[in-house]
Design an enzyme around this catalytic site. Structure first.
Site: not given
Ligand code: PBG
Length: 329
Positions: A130, A200, A238, A253, A279, A318
């Site tokens: 990232c 996150k 954070e 998240k 996901s 989703y």
């Molecule tokens: C990084 C990003 C991620 C997700 C959203 N933005 C992946 C990561 O940090 O590896 C994950 C979303 C998901 O798993 O549905 N741009």
């Protein structure tokens, strides 16, 4: 006073009584739908690990926007897959890249749709991290925080210029919210909103997304920038820092394994709060349902309701289309 005078079941007797005293609601307006636009596709391509979710060609953008409107879904968040990747993720700064084009198309087809754009370079870097890399103190490659936030600020302005209502940095670099705010303001986008992925975690539940967005790191992991799953106090730190840097909304998240963190951030901040039902959480329910282990619709609604009950105002999921279908009216 207690039983037999007190009987909580009286309030559960009919579905109307139950509806009257229901504390937490799930409505289509609480849902934000994530979409993956791939610059190199002419037809949609299924994502094996996420039943019902596709990598989309840009030609699908308008129809996707209209389909959301018809379902009563007010917002979406866009991810892009470019044709080319490089170490600096510079294809993410192309004004004709998949995200800017999709933003323009969707806002044109459906101006009232709240279009959010994920700001991160991992979809555009060939190494999948990232951020921009540099050699760290121990000789190993590391993500260069300060070089990365300069790229993110540029990306934020690019998406704002394309018409995004909301830019959503998901990288977990320090100081990126302030840097993006400053860049937006000096470019004349004072009213573009920042939704910060403030909290996150370095999570196994992103597995299917990394297939979807083709962004699994080629070496190492994301533990040097995403949060440690054991930490909840750090989540408040954070969240507070991002609020001070000018975030308009915060996000936690993943969602399901972090309901306690959603609740804690909800209580610590007055900002609107989102949660990302990621996901892996989606794939898990589908896999269990396909194996005949549970009822997908009921389990989905229960999961989404739990995230709302924990304190999220809105949920990136989703499941958005099916959940909206089940909860409208
Ligand atoms: C990084 C990003 C991620 C997700 C959203 N933005 C992946 C990561 O940090 O590896 C994950 C979303 C998901 O798993 O549905 N741009």
């Amino acid at each position: 006073m207690g039983f037999p005078t007190i009987r909580p079941r009286r309030l559960r007797r009919t579905k109307e009584l139950r509806a009257l005293v229901r504390e937490t609601l799930l409505r289509p307006s609480h849902l934000v739908y994530p979409l993956f636009f791939h610059a190199g596709l002419t037809e949609k391509r299924p994502i094996a690990t996420m039943p019902g979710i596709f990598q989309l060609p840009l030609s699908a953008a308008r129809a996707e926007a209209k389909a959301m409107r018809e379902r009563g879904i007010l917002g979406c968040i866009l991810f892009g897959l470019p044709k080319e990747k490089d170490p600096g993720g510079t294809t993410g700064l192309d004004p004709d890249g998949p995200v800017p084009v999709a933003i323009r198309e969707m806002k044109d087809a459906c101006p009232e749709l709240v279009v959010m754009a994920d700001v991160c370079v991992d979809e555009y870097t060939d190494h999948g991290h990232c951020g921009v890399l540099r050699r760290g103190r121990d000789g190993a490659m590391d993500v260069d925080n300060d070089a990365t936030i300069r790229v993110l600020a540029e990306m934020g302005v690019l998406f704002a210029k394309a018409g995004a209502d909301v830019v959503a940095p998901s990288d977990m670099m320090d100081g990126r919210v302030g840097k993006i705010r400053e860049a937006l303001d000096s470019a004349g986008y004072e009213d573009t909103t920042i939704l910060s992925y403030a909290v996150k975690y370095a999570s196994a539940f992103y597995g299917p997304f990394r297939d979807a967005a083709d962004c699994a790191p080629k070496f190492g992991d994301r533990a040097g920038y995403q949060m440690d799953p054991g930490n909840a106090r750090e989540a408040l730190r954070e969240a507070r820092l991002d609020e001070e840097e000018g975030a308009d909304m915060l996000m936690v998240k993943p969602a399901l394994s972090y309901l306690d963190v959603i609740r804690a951030v909800r209580e610590a901040s007055t900002l609107p709060l989102g949660a990302y039902n990621v996901s892996g959480e989606y794939a898990m329910l589908h896999a269990a349902a396909q194996a005949g282990m549970l009822d997908l619709d009921r389990a989905m609604l229960e999961v989404l309701l739990s995230i709302r009950r924990a304190g999220a105002d809105f949920i990136l999921t989703y499941h958005a289309h099916r959940a909206a279908e089940l909860t409208s009216g």
